[in-house]
Design a protein around this motif. Structure first.
Motif, PDB file in Angstrom:
ATOM      1  N   LEU A 106       0.805  -1.028   0.031  1.00  0.00           N
ATOM      2  CA  LEU A 106      -0.183   0.041  -0.193  1.00  0.00           C
ATOM      3  C   LEU A 106       0.658   1.450   0.015  1.00  0.00           C
ATOM      4  N   GLY A 107       1.936   1.290   0.754  1.00  0.00           N
ATOM      5  CA  GLY A 107       2.834   2.402   0.985  1.00  0.00           C
ATOM      6  C   GLY A 107       3.476   2.777  -0.615  1.00  0.00           C
ATOM      7  N   ILE A 108       3.796   1.741  -1.162  1.00  0.00           N
ATOM      8  CA  ILE A 108       4.489   1.615  -2.470  1.00  0.00           C
ATOM      9  C   ILE A 108       3.698   2.209  -3.511  1.00  0.00           C
ATOM     10  N   LEU A 109       2.344   1.613  -3.539  1.00  0.00           N
ATOM     11  CA  LEU A 109       1.225   2.184  -4.552  1.00  0.00           C
ATOM     12  C   LEU A 109       0.950   3.588  -4.135  1.00  0.00           C
ATOM     13  N   LEU A 110       0.795   3.897  -3.117  1.00  0.00           N
ATOM     14  CA  LEU A 110       0.401   5.373  -2.794  1.00  0.00           C
ATOM     15  C   LEU A 110       1.490   6.495  -3.256  1.00  0.00           C
ATOM     16  N   ILE A 111       2.755   6.059  -2.811  1.00  0.00           N
ATOM     17  CA  ILE A 111       3.782   6.955  -3.278  1.00  0.00           C
ATOM     18  C   ILE A 111       3.895   6.939  -4.814  1.00  0.00           C
ATOM     19  N   PHE A 112       3.813   5.668  -5.403  1.00  0.00           N
ATOM     20  CA  PHE A 112       3.881   5.587  -6.800  1.00  0.00           C
ATOM     21  C   PHE A 112       2.926   6.375  -7.470  1.00  0.00           C
ATOM     22  N   MET A 113       1.584   6.220  -7.160  1.00  0.00           N
ATOM     23  CA  MET A 113       0.510   6.908  -7.767  1.00  0.00           C
ATOM     24  C   MET A 113       0.743   8.440  -7.588  1.00  0.00           C
ATOM     25  N   VAL A 114       1.254   9.037  -6.591  1.00  0.00           N
ATOM     26  CA  VAL A 114       1.155  10.479  -6.380  1.00  0.00           C
ATOM     27  C   VAL A 114       2.078  10.974  -7.285  1.00  0.00           C
ATOM     28  N   ILE A 115       3.320  10.153  -7.294  1.00  0.00           N
ATOM     29  CA  ILE A 115       4.689  10.550  -8.109  1.00  0.00           C
ATOM     30  C   ILE A 115       4.455  10.625  -9.556  1.00  0.00           C
ATOM     31  N   SER A 116       3.598   9.469 -10.018  1.00  0.00           N
ATOM     32  CA  SER A 116       3.470   9.154 -11.509  1.00  0.00           C
ATOM     33  C   SER A 116       2.212  10.465 -11.923  1.00  0.00           C
ATOM     34  N   ALA A 117       1.234  10.609 -11.316  1.00  0.00           N
ATOM     35  CA  ALA A 117       0.163  11.414 -11.499  1.00  0.00           C
ATOM     36  C   ALA A 117       1.242  12.815 -11.826  1.00  0.00           C
ATOM     37  N   ASN A 118       1.792  13.146 -11.001  1.00  0.00           N
ATOM     38  CA  ASN A 118       2.175  14.415 -11.091  1.00  0.00           C
ATOM     39  C   ASN A 118       3.366  14.538 -12.135  1.00  0.00           C
ATOM     40  N   ILE A 119       4.015  13.593 -12.335  1.00  0.00           N
ATOM     41  CA  ILE A 119       5.082  13.476 -13.515  1.00  0.00           C
ATOM     42  C   ILE A 119       4.228  13.623 -14.819  1.00  0.00           C
ATOM     43  N   PHE A 120       3.024  12.503 -14.967  1.00  0.00           N
ATOM     44  CA  PHE A 120       2.232  12.851 -15.989  1.00  0.00           C
ATOM     45  C   PHE A 120       1.815  14.325 -16.503  1.00  0.00           C
ATOM     46  N   ARG A 121       1.438  14.776 -15.417  1.00  0.00           N
ATOM     47  CA  ARG A 121       0.609  16.050 -15.589  1.00  0.00           C
ATOM     48  C   ARG A 121       1.789  17.190 -15.984  1.00  0.00           C
ATOM     49  N   TRP A 122       2.807  17.004 -15.512  1.00  0.00           N
ATOM     50  CA  TRP A 122       3.931  17.790 -15.500  1.00  0.00           C
ATOM     51  C   TRP A 122       4.307  17.681 -17.069  1.00  0.00           C
ATOM     52  N   TYR A 123       4.221  16.555 -17.668  1.00  0.00           N
ATOM     53  CA  TYR A 123       4.670  16.168 -18.844  1.00  0.00           C
ATOM     54  C   TYR A 123       3.963  16.799 -19.799  1.00  0.00           C
ATOM     55  N   PHE A 124       2.420  16.648 -19.733  1.00  0.00           N
ATOM     56  CA  PHE A 124       1.378  17.210 -20.499  1.00  0.00           C
ATOM     57  C   PHE A 124       1.459  18.662 -20.406  1.00  0.00           C
ATOM     58  N   MET A 125       1.818  19.233 -19.297  1.00  0.00           N
ATOM     59  CA  MET A 125       1.756  20.628 -19.259  1.00  0.00           C
ATOM     60  C   MET A 125       2.946  21.133 -20.162  1.00  0.00           C
ATOM     61  N   GLN A 126       4.085  20.348 -20.073  1.00  0.00           N
ATOM     62  CA  GLN A 126       5.323  20.901 -21.082  1.00  0.00           C
ATOM     63  C   GLN A 126       4.749  20.787 -22.537  1.00  0.00           C
ATOM     64  N   LYS A 127       3.855  19.804 -22.711  1.00  0.00           N
ATOM     65  CA  LYS A 127       3.622  19.441 -24.252  1.00  0.00           C
ATOM     66  C   LYS A 127       2.338  20.548 -24.637  1.00  0.00           C
ATOM     67  N   SER A 128       1.592  21.031 -23.600  1.00  0.00           N
ATOM     68  CA  SER A 128       0.650  21.989 -23.842  1.00  0.00           C
ATOM     69  C   SER A 128      -0.850  21.205 -23.980  1.00  0.00           C
ATOM     70  N   ASP A 129      -0.767  20.074 -24.433  1.00  0.00           N
ATOM     71  CA  ASP A 129      -1.892  19.292 -24.624  1.00  0.00           C
ATOM     72  C   ASP A 129      -1.583  17.732 -24.529  1.00  0.00           C
ATOM     73  N   VAL A 130      -2.685  16.805 -24.476  1.00  0.00           N
ATOM     74  CA  VAL A 130      -2.628  15.559 -24.446  1.00  0.00           C
ATOM     75  C   VAL A 130      -2.761  14.959 -25.817  1.00  0.00           C
ATOM     76  N   GLU A 131      -2.930  15.645 -26.889  1.00  0.00           N
ATOM     77  CA  GLU A 131      -2.799  15.061 -28.048  1.00  0.00           C
ATOM     78  C   GLU A 131      -1.391  14.738 -28.589  1.00  0.00           C
TER      79      GLU A 131
END
Length: 131
Positions: A106-131
């Motif tokens: 549970l600890g690994i999944l919690l940390i993994f989900m928080v970090i990966s969600a922020n990384i993906f959000r940051w990545y899409f922000m850099q691209k300016s879109d999800v397309e």
């Protein structure tokens, strides 16, 4: 625009109040330090994150349709990647490669989900879109 500044001011004030409450709690309740530490850390985190967001974004709105869409896609991609991680954990446990406890998984999944969600959000922000 003034509402945005008020929200930041309220959050900064709440951070300072939590920080001061933690310091006062540490002074008067010397036997129980975990609650005091929790308040101090929460106050510091709230204050620093709010100050960082305020100086980074200035008067721009905190959220709009595009940022909400990018955040939703980031969370979706994080959720899909977490399913892959759960499958890897299951196979590792099935073949007795690693033995996990429920708390560690549970600890690994919690940390993994928080970090990966922020990384993906940051990545899409850099691209300016999800397309």
């Amino acid at each position: 625009m003034k509402n945005i500044k008020k929200i930041y001011m309220y959050k900064l004030a709440l951070g300072v109040i939590l920080l001061l409450a933690g310091i006062v709690s540490a002074i008067f309740y010397k036997n129980e330090t975990s609650f005091s530490s929790f308040l101090i850390i929460m106050g510091l985190v709230l204050f620093v994150l709010t100050a960082f967001r305020l100086f980074r974004q200035g008067d721009f709105p905190d959220r709009d349709e595009r940022t909400k869409k990018l955040a939703a896609y980031g969370i979706t991609y994080s959720w899909l990647l977490t399913l892959v991680l759960i499958s890897v954990f299951y196979l590792a446990n099935y073949f007795k490669l690693v033995e996990f406890t429920a708390g560690s998984v549970l600890g690994i999944l919690l940390i993994f989900m928080v970090i990966s969600a922020n990384i993906f959000r940051w990545y899409f922000m850099q691209k300016s879109d999800v397309e």
